[in-house]
Design an enzyme around this catalytic site. Structure first.
Site, PDB file in Angstrom:
ATOM      1  N   GLN A 101       1.079  -1.077   0.127  1.00 34.11           N
ATOM      2  CA  GLN A 101       0.037   0.352  -0.045  1.00 34.11           C
ATOM      3  C   GLN A 101       1.093   1.518  -0.527  1.00 34.11           C
ATOM      4  O   GLN A 101       1.827   1.568   1.136  1.00 34.11           O
ATOM      5  CB  GLN A 101      -0.696   0.352   0.986  1.00 34.11           C
ATOM      6  CG  GLN A 101      -1.938   1.294   1.129  1.00 34.11           C
ATOM      7  CD  GLN A 101      -3.002   1.388   2.140  1.00 34.11           C
ATOM      8  OE1 GLN A 101      -2.728   1.650   3.066  1.00 34.11           O
ATOM      9  NE2 GLN A 101      -3.878   1.245   1.853  1.00 34.11           N
ATOM     10  N   TYR A 188      -5.852  10.876   3.607  1.00 34.14           N
ATOM     11  CA  TYR A 188      -4.565  11.310   3.027  1.00 34.14           C
ATOM     12  C   TYR A 188      -4.545  12.674   2.134  1.00 34.14           C
ATOM     13  O   TYR A 188      -5.470  12.418   1.486  1.00 34.14           O
ATOM     14  CB  TYR A 188      -3.746  10.325   3.534  1.00 34.14           C
ATOM     15  CG  TYR A 188      -3.728   9.256   4.926  1.00 34.14           C
ATOM     16  CD1 TYR A 188      -3.132  10.150   5.916  1.00 34.14           C
ATOM     17  CD2 TYR A 188      -4.694   8.290   5.232  1.00 34.14           C
ATOM     18  CE1 TYR A 188      -3.427   9.600   7.017  1.00 34.14           C
ATOM     19  CE2 TYR A 188      -5.123   8.132   6.782  1.00 34.14           C
ATOM     20  CZ  TYR A 188      -4.060   8.893   7.708  1.00 34.14           C
ATOM     21  OH  TYR A 188      -4.213   8.956   8.804  1.00 34.14           O
ATOM     22  N   ARG A 235      -7.487   1.795  -2.439  1.00 36.80           N
ATOM     23  CA  ARG A 235      -8.520   2.400  -2.182  1.00 36.80           C
ATOM     24  C   ARG A 235      -8.949   4.067  -1.922  1.00 36.80           C
ATOM     25  O   ARG A 235      -7.966   4.589  -1.715  1.00 36.80           O
ATOM     26  CB  ARG A 235      -7.715   2.001  -0.233  1.00 36.80           C
ATOM     27  CG  ARG A 235      -8.193   1.640   0.555  1.00 36.80           C
ATOM     28  CD  ARG A 235      -7.659   1.133   1.958  1.00 36.80           C
ATOM     29  NE  ARG A 235      -8.799   0.213   2.331  1.00 36.80           N
ATOM     30  CZ  ARG A 235      -8.810   0.059   3.345  1.00 36.80           C
ATOM     31  NH1 ARG A 235      -8.141   0.616   4.548  1.00 36.80           N
ATOM     32  NH2 ARG A 235     -10.008  -0.631   4.341  1.00 36.80           N
ATOM     33  N   GLY A 331      -9.616  -6.023  10.270  1.00 36.97           N
ATOM     34  CA  GLY A 331      -8.680  -4.949  10.340  1.00 36.97           C
ATOM     35  C   GLY A 331      -8.549  -6.062  11.650  1.00 36.97           C
ATOM     36  O   GLY A 331      -7.289  -6.404  11.542  1.00 36.97           O
ATOM     37  N   ARG A 332      -9.163  -5.105  12.495  1.00 37.18           N
ATOM     38  CA  ARG A 332      -8.992  -5.354  14.139  1.00 37.18           C
ATOM     39  C   ARG A 332      -8.879  -7.324  13.899  1.00 37.18           C
ATOM     40  O   ARG A 332      -8.107  -7.918  14.964  1.00 37.18           O
ATOM     41  CB  ARG A 332     -10.131  -4.759  14.279  1.00 37.18           C
ATOM     42  CG  ARG A 332      -9.721  -2.940  15.067  1.00 37.18           C
ATOM     43  CD  ARG A 332     -10.273  -2.187  15.430  1.00 37.18           C
ATOM     44  NE  ARG A 332     -11.173  -2.256  14.401  1.00 37.18           N
ATOM     45  CZ  ARG A 332     -12.547  -1.093  14.414  1.00 37.18           C
ATOM     46  NH1 ARG A 332     -12.442  -0.160  15.112  1.00 37.18           N
ATOM     47  NH2 ARG A 332     -13.299  -1.374  13.540  1.00 37.18           N
TER      48      ARG A 332
HETATM   49  C1  LIG Z   1      -4.031  -0.423  13.952  1.00 34.66           C
HETATM   50  C2  LIG Z   1      -5.010  -0.112  12.340  1.00 34.66           C
HETATM   51  C3  LIG Z   1      -4.004   0.235  11.586  1.00 34.66           C
HETATM   52  C4  LIG Z   1      -4.352   0.605  10.495  1.00 34.66           C
HETATM   53  N1  LIG Z   1      -3.715   1.380   9.140  1.00 34.66           N
HETATM   54  C5  LIG Z   1      -4.400   1.198   7.284  1.00 34.66           C
HETATM   55  C6  LIG Z   1      -3.610   1.224   6.661  1.00 34.66           C
HETATM   56  O1  LIG Z   1      -2.076   1.590   6.635  1.00 34.66           O
HETATM   57  N2  LIG Z   1      -3.950   2.045   5.553  1.00 34.66           N
HETATM   58  C7  LIG Z   1      -5.587   2.107   5.130  1.00 34.66           C
HETATM   59  O2  LIG Z   1      -5.993   2.212   4.189  1.00 34.66           O
HETATM   60  N3  LIG Z   1      -6.136   1.607   6.145  1.00 34.66           N
HETATM   61  C8  LIG Z   1      -5.527   1.462   7.904  1.00 34.66           C
HETATM   62  N4  LIG Z   1      -6.535   0.613   8.681  1.00 34.66           N
HETATM   63  C9  LIG Z   1      -7.824   0.942   8.628  1.00 34.66           C
HETATM   64  C10 LIG Z   1      -8.238  -0.432   7.657  1.00 34.66           C
HETATM   65  O3  LIG Z   1      -7.652  -1.441   6.728  1.00 34.66           O
HETATM   66  C11 LIG Z   1      -9.621  -0.964   8.372  1.00 34.66           C
HETATM   67  O4  LIG Z   1     -10.629  -0.659   7.288  1.00 34.66           O
HETATM   68  C12 LIG Z   1     -10.071  -0.710   9.351  1.00 34.66           C
HETATM   69  O5  LIG Z   1      -9.288  -1.618  10.468  1.00 34.66           O
HETATM   70  C13 LIG Z   1     -12.009  -1.117   9.347  1.00 34.66           C
HETATM   71  O6  LIG Z   1     -11.945  -2.439   9.661  1.00 34.66           O
HETATM   72  P1  LIG Z   1     -12.078  -3.676  10.520  1.00 34.66           P
HETATM   73  O7  LIG Z   1     -12.726  -3.054  11.121  1.00 34.66           O
HETATM   74  O8  LIG Z   1     -12.795  -4.742  11.107  1.00 34.66           O
HETATM   75  O9  LIG Z   1     -11.064  -3.527  12.020  1.00 34.66           O
HETATM   76  C14 LIG Z   1      -5.948   0.710  10.301  1.00 34.66           C
HETATM   77  C15 LIG Z   1      -7.034  -0.460  11.450  1.00 34.66           C
HETATM   78  C16 LIG Z   1      -6.317  -0.251  12.550  1.00 34.66           C
HETATM   79  C17 LIG Z   1      -7.063  -0.613  12.844  1.00 34.66           C
END
Ligand SMILES: Cc1cc2nc3c(=O)[nH]c(=O)nc-3n(C[C@H](O)[C@H](O)[C@H](O)COP(=O)(O)O)c2cc1C
Length: 374
Positions: A101, A188, A235, A331-332
């Site tokens: 990414q 961003y 994205r 994600g989480r």
């Molecule tokens: C710790 C953390 C770091 C993240 N870092 C990024 C990232 O570097 N780039 C991005 O596009 N989204 C990032 N996200 C968003 C996740 O890709 C994802 O869209 C988000 O966690 C929602 O999914 P979830 O509800 O299943 O956690 C991050 C989310 C979390 C929790």
């Protein structure tokens, strides 16, 4: 619960994925210092999660000014490319593929993270609001801070940035990545060009919707020339806010998100890229995308569509069965469950994520989440 639809194979560009379950980009801020270099610890973390159908790296800054949080890895120096090779080799050894990414935070940064303590760069000199960045306050120690006031990029600098994206894509291939994703979401740099709130430029990159989408179009074209459109994803985070506070999430405001993002997605369709990833708002009580919007997205884009944002396996199955999305990212849940696909397939319980170890730190809360034991 029946989760079979998440385990049907699907084509993404030249690749055949064995499941619909995606490891989305997740910033974990554990790169080696100094130099923001990917390392063995990160390789272990990614390898543990190689049971996913498709993997995307955490955001990796394309140049020094692209960093907005302490200890995030870059992809512009030789050492960083070498570091990432450890990650891609570990993932390939586990039989999976991984895209990088490519990230530039623009104004969501702090002078302490910028070269020579300069102001962060942005489409316009307008500070981000409703967001905090994570800065380094000592060796291994960090704290949240307000983003610093940015300065506006010159027209020449915007054009140079397009080339920096292309160079980062070349670096990603050199590091062994199988493709790249452009981070155009979550407030961003690219998102800052798209939004009329953060972009008040008077050159060809600001003003009309077509102008605000020009930077996106130019980086998609430039990066597709490097990696091939079939190895490129983008994205977005279209935000349909119901309150003013939500509308200025990270200081961004979309007067007409539907028109903005359908036009943006048309650019991706014309370029023929492999996939579109949609990051839905993920905080509690977040505004949801309407099915009407999702149907519009599906009609506009013919490649793979990934959805993420508070998905459960069940909601993922519904989205795939309804034909609205092809892939679902967790994600989480993936942070806390390295064996997430197996747990979903077998309906096993999930570990809880520990928010305290999400950003920065050691192996703790990173590679020590246990796999399920029957
Ligand atoms: C710790 C953390 C770091 C993240 N870092 C990024 C990232 O570097 N780039 C991005 O596009 N989204 C990032 N996200 C968003 C996740 O890709 C994802 O869209 C988000 O966690 C929602 O999914 P979830 O509800 O299943 O956690 C991050 C989310 C979390 C929790």
């Amino acid at each position: 619960m029946k989760t079979d639809s998440l385990f049907q194979s699907v084509k993404l560009g030249p690749y055949t994925l064995s499941s619909r379950i995606v490891l989305p980009p997740l910033t974990r801020s554990r790169s080696t210092q100094p130099g923001n270099i990917a390392n063995e610890l990160m390789a272990t973390y990614y390898q543990q999660r190689a049971g996913a159908g498709f993997m995307i790296s955490e955001g990796t800054q394309i140049e020094p000014r692209g960093q907005g949080y302490a200890w995030t890895p870059g992809i512009y120096s030789k050492a960083q490319i070498e570091g990432w090779r450890k990650v891609t080799e570990a993932v390939h050894a586990a039989g999976n593929i991984i895209f990088a990414q490519l990230w530039h935070v623009g104004r969501v940064s702090h002078t302490s993270l910028q070269p020579e303590g300069a102001a962060p760069v942005a489409p316009s000199a307008i500070a981000a609001s409703n967001v905090k960045v994570f800065i380094e306050t000592g060796p291994g120690a960090g704290a949240l801070a307000e983003p610093s006031a940015p300065r506006a990029l010159t027209n020449t600098e915007v054009k140079e940035l397009v080339q920096l994206y292309a160079q980062a894509a070349r670096n990603a291939l050199a590091a062994g990545f199988d493709g790249v994703e452009l981070h155009c979401a979550n407030g961003y740099l690219v998102n800052q060009f798209i939004s009329e709130h953060s972009n008040q430029r008077e050159d060809e990159y600001g003003g009309s919707l077509q102008n605000r989408l020009r930077f996106l179009k130019e980086i998609v074209t430039a990066v597709a020339e490097v990696v091939g459109a079939e190895r490129l994803g983008v994205r977005f985070a279209p935000l349909f806010a119901s309150t003013d506070e939500e509308r200025v999430y990270m200081g961004l405001l979309e007067t007409d998100p539907q028109a903005t993002y359908i036009a943006a997605i048309k650019i991706l369709e014309d370029a023929g890229i492999a996939y579109l990833s949609i990051a839905e708002a993920d905080w509690d009580n977040a505004p949801e995308l309407s099915d009407e919007f999702r149907r519009n997205v599906r009609q506009t884009f013919s490649g793979c569509i990934i959805y993420a944002g508070r998905y459960t396996a069940q909601r993922g199955v519904q989205t795939v069965d309804a034909g609205l999305g092809d892939l679902i990212a967790f994600g989480r849940a993936f942070i806390a469950n390295p064996d997430l696909p197996k747990r979903i397939a077998n309906d096993w319980p999930l570990n809880e994520v520990n928010p305290a170890t999400m950003y920065g730190g050691t192996a703790e809360g990173y590679i020590d989440y246990p796999a399920y034991e029957e």
